[in-house]
Motif scaffolding. Structure first.
Motif, mmCIF file in Angstrom:
data_model
loop_
_atom_site.group_PDB
_atom_site.id
_atom_site.type_symbol
_atom_site.label_atom_id
_atom_site.label_comp_id
_atom_site.label_asym_id
_atom_site.label_seq_id
_atom_site.Cartn_x
_atom_site.Cartn_y
_atom_site.Cartn_z
ATOM 1 N N THR A 175 0.841 -1.197 0.000
ATOM 2 C CA THR A 175 0.000 0.000 0.000
ATOM 3 C C THR A 175 0.876 1.246 0.000
ATOM 4 O O THR A 175 0.620 2.201 -0.749
ATOM 5 C CB THR A 175 -0.950 -0.020 1.213
ATOM 6 N N VAL A 208 -4.778 -4.314 -3.362
ATOM 7 C CA VAL A 208 -4.545 -2.885 -3.605
ATOM 8 C C VAL A 208 -5.081 -2.425 -4.960
ATOM 9 O O VAL A 208 -4.804 -1.309 -5.387
ATOM 10 C CB VAL A 208 -3.050 -2.502 -3.440
ATOM 11 N N VAL A 266 -8.135 0.712 -1.412
ATOM 12 C CA VAL A 266 -7.637 1.036 -0.072
ATOM 13 C C VAL A 266 -8.658 1.758 0.798
ATOM 14 O O VAL A 266 -8.475 1.831 2.005
ATOM 15 C CB VAL A 266 -6.288 1.813 -0.102
#
Length: 185
Positions: A121, A154, A183
Motif C-alpha cells: 500500500t 490494492v 484502499v
C-alpha cells in the motif's frame, strides 16, 4: 541522502530513500538470497552480483531502486521502471503514465500480521504521488499466489499471462482510481 516520506499506517511510518548499491548491497544480499525471496530469482547471487545488479539499475535512467524504511529502519525494497523501455518491451501495449513496479519485503523471524499489505500500500501510494503516474504495471511469476492476493488487495486486475525469458508472468494493471477504491473499501 534524501528520504521521501511515504504512508503513515497503523503499523508505523513507511518512507523511501534512493538505494545506494555499494552501501546497501550487503543488506540486500541477505534479502534476495533468502529462501522466501525465491521469486526474486537471485538465490545463488554472490555479494558482487548484487552490487553489480544494483549499480546497473543506478546507472539506468529508466529503472530506479528505492530502499523502503519502516519507522526509519530498512524493511523492504522497491523498484520502479518504465515498462515501455524495460522489462516488458514488446510484451504489452504501453500507455502514457505507465510505471512498472517490483517490491520485496525483508525476511524476518517475527512476522507482523498485515505488514506486507501495508508495504505494498505504501509502495503504491508512493508511485501515485507522482501525478504523471496513471497506471502501475506488474508482472509477477504466475506461481507467486501470495503476491497475486496482495496485488488484488490494492486494486490490481490481472490481464493475461505473458512469457518472459526468465518466467511466465501474470501481467496485471492498477489505475489510480482502482488503487483508491481498494484502499478505501
Amino acid at each position: 541522502m534524501s528520504t521521501t516520506t511515504g504512508a503513515v499506517d497503523a503499523l508505523g511510518v513507511f518512507a523511501f530513500r534512493p538505494l545506494d548499491p555499494l552501501r546497501d548491497a550487503e543488506l540486500l544480499h541477505g534479502w534476495v538470497t533468502h529462501p522466501k525471496a525465491a521469486f526474486w530469482m537471485m538465490q545463488d547471487a554472490q555479494l558482487e552480483d548484487v552490487e553489480r545488479a544494483y549499480m546497473e539499475i543506478a546507472a539506468d535512467e529508466h529503472h530506479h531502486a528505492l530502499l523502503g524504511l519502516h519507522d526509519g529502519m530498512p524493511a523492504f525494497l522497491m523498484e520502479k521502471y518504465d515498462p515501455a523501455l524495460r522489462e516488458l518491451v514488446g510484451l504489452y501495449e504501453p500507455e502514457p503514465g505507465d510505471v512498472g513496479m517490483h517490491f520485496l519485503v525483508a525476511p524476518t523471524e517475527t512476522p507482523v500480521h498485515g505488514f506486507t499489505r501495508a508495504v505494498i500500500t505504501a509502495v503504491m501510494a508512493h508511485l501515485f504521488e507522482d501525478p504523471a503516474t496513471q497506471r502501475v504495471v506488474v508482472e509477477p511469476d504466475v506461481r507467486n499466489t501470495a503476491v497475486h492476493a496482495l496485488n488484488a488487495a490494492v486494486g490490481f486486475v490481472p490481464e493475461r499471462e505473458i512469457r518472459k525469458p526468465e518466467k511466465t508472468a501474470l501481467l496485471s494493471f492498477c489505475t489510480r482510481e482502482q488503487f483508491e477504491r481498494a484502499v478505501t473499501a
